[in-house]
Scaffold this motif. Structure first.
Motif, short mmCIF file in Angstrom:
data_model
loop_
_atom_site.label_atom_id
_atom_site.label_comp_id
_atom_site.label_asym_id
_atom_site.label_seq_id
_atom_site.Cartn_x
_atom_site.Cartn_y
_atom_site.Cartn_z
N GLU A 98 0.82 -1.21 0.00
CA GLU A 98 0.00 0.00 0.00
C GLU A 98 0.86 1.26 0.00
N TYR A 136 2.21 2.78 -3.30
CA TYR A 136 1.32 3.50 -4.22
C TYR A 136 1.20 4.97 -3.85
N GLU A 137 1.73 5.35 -2.68
CA GLU A 137 1.64 6.75 -2.26
C GLU A 137 2.48 7.62 -3.19
N SER A 155 2.31 7.65 -6.35
CA SER A 155 2.52 6.99 -7.65
C SER A 155 1.19 6.92 -8.40
N GLN A 156 1.28 7.07 -9.69
CA GLN A 156 0.09 6.98 -10.54
C GLN A 156 0.22 5.73 -11.41
N GLU A 176 -2.73 3.97 -12.47
CA GLU A 176 -3.95 3.75 -13.25
C GLU A 176 -3.67 3.88 -14.73
N ARG A 181 -1.31 -8.59 -3.11
CA ARG A 181 -0.64 -7.46 -3.76
C ARG A 181 -1.06 -7.33 -5.22
N LEU A 224 -4.35 -5.65 -5.05
CA LEU A 224 -4.16 -4.23 -4.76
C LEU A 224 -3.80 -3.46 -6.03
N ALA A 225 -2.96 -4.05 -6.86
CA ALA A 225 -2.61 -3.40 -8.14
C ALA A 225 -3.85 -3.22 -9.01
N GLU A 244 -6.94 -2.98 -7.94
CA GLU A 244 -7.78 -1.96 -7.30
C GLU A 244 -7.29 -0.55 -7.62
N ASN A 245 -5.98 -0.40 -7.81
CA ASN A 245 -5.41 0.91 -8.11
C ASN A 245 -5.40 1.23 -9.60
N GLY A 246 -6.05 0.38 -10.39
CA GLY A 246 -6.24 0.69 -11.80
C GLY A 246 -5.17 0.17 -12.74
#
Length: 547
Positions: free
Chosen positions: A127, A130-131, A133-134, A136, A165, A168-169, A171-173
């Motif tokens: 998690e 991703y802070e 980071s873009q 999507e 993980r 999670l990827a 979910e983050n697009g």
């Protein structure tokens, strides 16, 4: 491994049917089922077919009926048998073609699809990565392993499996995920295509370290990616026979007849060349006892109906027994109880320990077992109705169960589990106990089911290293007693032997299997620690290094 000349029995039907449990007949059954010619009786194989024909012939000779509404002894079920590459797999990095299987491969978690875009390196894909980071609309690149500074006992470790993980990827697009391994002393993720894992919703591939340079990874390369994994389906067969007395209550007696073939997932064999796993104890022993029990049960003046089931698909995940409930094949309302015989051929000649699991599923089990026991058997009981064998689906359908088991050994899931190593007089004694139990319960009211406080319902510690030993699950003392040691693994190199009792791993005191696993979860490949163990009543200590 073992080869005999028993194949002719399949057609000639010369096995005798004495009205007693016969050591001679037990041997005949085991030597047939554990013969090399059956190639390990893998579900869906020719060896499974030879085995189910043999069992069906024995059912017929014993005069068993087909199960009501069935037209044969066979109950066919389909199962997912893994995945294979489809024709739509492609990986281009900056226009350079990466070779399938040689340079990369889809992971078993992969969904099917196409992804085109720039790649973004996200370290371990946690998690925090991703802070700022873009990702999507891009393709995520993540490490397969976790950073070494994460404490295995924290929530972060528990929630950071590779699958989580990948989710999670998604979910983050992310359009897809490329998994890499640049960390020292970490294994590449295995293909594991034979495993039945539900895929994530995006393509996932593993890129081998020789196929791309680290500087190229960090320059956001252009990626064109397509994945296609085709699900493979096969079928297996349970063998089901019936004694109709008739009654409105039924008892199920079962044992699985499948094994590991030439060594599938779960084999403990580490040799380079495949070898046949004959599975004499696991579980030709249980099937032999099942077949010998039939005539004795049939000849007794019993009231209940009796259903005898030789399950297939057990080693792959209880597919055969589960299918009976998934398809509502069995009428659960009339089943009084279920007895499961899985690995009953290695009764220790000296200790005479027989494990009986599931005694908490009915209030009568302990009393009736004590009443039915033979003079020389020592019963080690556990309450839980759960477990990795075919009684579990019955338990989960609110049916009282018992699982009879003589314990693991160094030949478990190994090519050396052969027919000549079984304790056949011990099997006769176990059969006598089961017959006594059946007769005792036949005149009684239907048993009341009790849900047990299952020890396996808690969180099992995650660990990535092992000692290379077979635990002795029959051991009731403090610590983890070793029942077998794998050559050239950690314990073997350290000089540990069968019978040693592990009492401490690093800072973790070991009092049972759960604390043993908790101890393992603290370490990774390359870590060193001290291990304490007891041998002949003396405490010893040795330095070990996990590899």
């Amino acid at each position: 491994m073992f080869r005999s000349a028993l194949l002719f029995l399949l057609c000639t039907g010369v096995l005798s049917t004495n009205a007693q449990i016969s050591e001679t007949e037990l041997k005949e059954h085991v030597y047939f089922l554990a013969d090399d010619s059956l190639e390990g009786r893998l579900t869906g194989s020719k060896g499974e077919e030879i085995a189910y024909k043999y069992i069906s012939n024995r059912f017929s000779e014993a005069g068993l009926s087909y199960y009501p509404s069935s037209e044969s002894y066979l109950h066919n079920f389909k199962f997912r048998a893994g995945k294979k590459f489809g024709g739509e797999n492609l990986l281009l990095i900056n226009g350079r073609k990466i070779v399938l299987d040689e340079d990369y491969y889809p992971l078993v978690y992969s969904g099917d699809g196409i992804a085109v875009g720039r790649a973004a390196y996200l370290n371990h894909g946690l998690e925090k990565d991703y802070e700022g980071s873009q990702v999507e609309g891009q393709i995520a690149i993540i490490e397969s392993a976790l950073p070494k500074d994460i404490d295995p006992h924290t929530d972060e470790w528990q929630k950071a499996s590779l699958r989580k993980r990948l989710e999670l990827a998604e979910e983050n697009g992310a359009l897809a995920v490329i998994v890499i391994n640049t960390m020292e002393n970490e294994r590449d993720p295995e293909k594991n295509y034979e495993m039945n894992i539900y895929p994530v919703g995006i393509p996932v591939v593993f890129l081998k370290d020789h196929a791309i340079q680290e500087e190229e990874i960090r320059k956001k390369p252009k990626v064109e990616l397509a994945t296609e994994m085709i699900q493979i389906y096969k079928s297996g067969n349970n063998v089901i026979g019936f004694i109709d007395n008739p009654s409105d209550k039924m008892v199920v007696i079962g044992a699985h007849y499948d094994h590991l073939g030439w060594g599938i997932e779960g084999s403990r064999y580490r040799g380079e060349d495949p070898m046949i796993h004959n599975g004499a104890d696991d579980n030709a022993s249980g099937v032999a006892l099942l077949l010998d029990l039939i005539q004795e049960v049939k000849n007794k003046p019993l009231d209940y109906d009796y259903c005898f089931i030789a399950f297939s698909g057990e080693e792959l995940g209880l597919y055969g027994s589960k299918s009976l409930f998934d398809e509502s094949f069995l009428d659960t309302s009339i089943i009084n109880y279920m007895l499961n015989m899985d690995m009953v051929g290695r009764l220790d000649y000296d200790e005479r320990d027989l494990a009986v699991n599931g005694v908490g599923t009915s209030e009568v089990w302990i009393k009736q077992l004590e009443k039915s026991n033979t003079p020389d058997l020592k019963l080690t009981t556990k309450e839980s109705g759960q477990g990795p064998s075919d009684h579990a689906p019955f338990y989960f359908n609110n049916i009282p169960v018992l699982h009879f088991f003589t314990g693991t050994h160094e030949d478990y899931h190994h090519p050396d589990d052969d027919a000549h190593k079984l304790n056949y007089p011990g099997m006769v004694e176990i059969g006598e106990l089961i017959l006594n139990l059946i007769e005792e319960l036949d005149k009684k009211e239907k048993l009341k089911f009790i849900k047990t406080n299952d020890e396996s319902s808690g969180a099992v510690p995650r660990f990535t290293v092992t000692l290379g030993v077979m635990p002795d699950y029959m051991f009731g003392g403090k610590g983890m007693r070793i029942d077998g040691v794998t050559k050239d693994k950690v314990a073997s190199v350290a000089g540990l032997q069968k019978g040693d009792i592990v009492t401490r791993l690093g800072n973790q005191k070991v009092v049972d299997m759960m604390t043993y696993m908790e101890g393992l979860s603290q370490f990774r490949i390359g870590d060193s620690t001290k291990l304490q163990y007891e041998r002949d009543g003396k405490t010893k200590e040795v330095e070990i290094t996990f590899k």
